[in-house]
Design an enzyme around this catalytic site. Sequence first.
Site, PDB file in Angstrom:
ATOM      1  N   SER A  95       0.829  -1.212   0.000  1.00  0.00           N
ATOM      2  CA  SER A  95       0.000   0.000   0.000  1.00  0.00           C
ATOM      3  C   SER A  95       0.858   1.254   0.000  1.00  0.00           C
ATOM      4  CB  SER A  95      -0.923   0.015   1.228  1.00  0.00           C
ATOM      5  OG  SER A  95      -1.950  -0.934   1.105  1.00  0.00           O
ATOM      6  N   SER A 142     -17.883   4.181  -1.634  1.00  0.00           N
ATOM      7  CA  SER A 142     -18.119   3.603  -2.958  1.00  0.00           C
ATOM      8  C   SER A 142     -18.811   4.582  -3.903  1.00  0.00           C
ATOM      9  CB  SER A 142     -18.970   2.333  -2.833  1.00  0.00           C
ATOM     10  OG  SER A 142     -18.264   1.327  -2.147  1.00  0.00           O
ATOM     11  N   ILE A 167      -7.542   7.562   4.953  1.00  0.00           N
ATOM     12  CA  ILE A 167      -6.525   7.974   3.983  1.00  0.00           C
ATOM     13  C   ILE A 167      -5.158   7.401   4.375  1.00  0.00           C
ATOM     14  CG2 ILE A 167      -5.451   9.923   2.811  1.00  0.00           C
ATOM     15  CD1 ILE A 167      -8.522   9.624   2.376  1.00  0.00           C
ATOM     16  N   PHE A 244     -10.543   8.447 -11.814  1.00  0.00           N
ATOM     17  CA  PHE A 244     -10.555   7.004 -12.059  1.00  0.00           C
ATOM     18  C   PHE A 244      -9.277   6.525 -12.742  1.00  0.00           C
ATOM     19  CE2 PHE A 244     -15.203   7.810 -11.710  1.00  0.00           C
ATOM     20  CZ  PHE A 244     -15.386   7.089 -10.538  1.00  0.00           C
ATOM     21  N   GLU A 371     -10.294   0.791  -2.838  1.00  0.00           N
ATOM     22  CA  GLU A 371     -10.145   0.968  -4.299  1.00  0.00           C
ATOM     23  C   GLU A 371     -11.238   0.249  -5.082  1.00  0.00           C
ATOM     24  OE1 GLU A 371      -8.230   3.162  -4.945  1.00  0.00           O
ATOM     25  OE2 GLU A 371      -6.523   3.129  -3.592  1.00  0.00           O
TER      26      GLU A 371
END
Length: 391
Positions: A95, A142, A167, A244, A371
């Site tokens: 990550s 989401s 975060i 995105f 994600e």
Amino acid sequence: MKQNNWFDPFYVQSHLSEEEIKIQKNVSNFCNKELRPSVIEMNKNHYFDKNLYPKFGALGVLGQTIKSHGGSGTSNLAYGLVAYEFEKVDSSYRSSISVQSSLVIHPISEFGSNKQKDKYLPELINGKKIGCFGLTESEAGSDPSSMKTTFKKTKDGYILNGSKNWITNAPIADIFIIWAVEENKDNKSIEGFILEKNFNGLKTSIINNKTSLKISPTGQIVLNNVFVPKDSKLENTNGWKSVFSCLNKARFGISWGVLGSATECWMIAKDYVENRIMFKKTLAANQLIQKKLSEMQIEINLGLASCLLTAKALDEGKDIINAISVLKKNNCQKSLNIAREARDMLGANGLLEEYHVMRHLVNLETVKTYEGAEDIHSLILGKNQTGISSF
């Protein structure tokens, strides 16, 4: 006797260039030397050593596909292999490089001005500065279009208000990529901004009570009338398409990374059952155990072969939007299943820290969610098939 190719039945390794093989080997050696010996203690103490970032930079794994400002300029396939090796140790470490590379360096490189690139990219790529990506909010996970963080134009720049939650790197970040929608606008146009930790009104806190991804420093960002200069806006942002673009870059790395966790659990389980004696024979002599090992082998190698094809397509500039959702959904779920089976095969020992499996299992619960949760990727694929949006 000729050795069979049980570990790599689709000959994925034979498709790698000499450079990609060297990168994978170097990263594997680094992870085993620098990260693996302390991983249990770091996880136990919820501790991430931010001094690792310069080491990540020296290894060449931060923004590694970037061909300027000190980037290694590797293939996307090499980036996938790096994620695979890091997550063999712990999802938190994958990550850390994924966020820095895909969610901080990538948007600055793709959507930033030349001045922004020159100012921020060198120190992000060499690991002297740490970045985070502020998109997710408590009421907009989401559904990012429901975000409440806003920007308002002023004479000399912008005023940002709002908060971000969950975060990665927020508590230790120097650079913040913040996404916000324009205040009092119905069209929800979104813009990206580069903030620095010393900006007035910007505060962070850490989430201390996580039971998963415990090495990764995760927190909140609070923005209270934060003034952002004009030249700190990502000037080439193209609305949600840019957002995105960042997420898909990260999802690509995740799809490789989770297979690293799965491979680790598979190898731990294989070693255990080959050496554990039950009823005067090794556990590995049991048909059910061999069936479980074969299912791990099948799912991991199908996943790796798919990742390889996707990486090749990405390096050729092809649209991989559907492949990304297939991989994120499939590989996360299959890796979680493999970790659960490995835990079961180890019996009570699977609960012990020194066997690592339980840590991988709980980490994968998080990776499956962030994600784009599993169901969201199902809906993305359904929309792309039918042309009908269900969300």
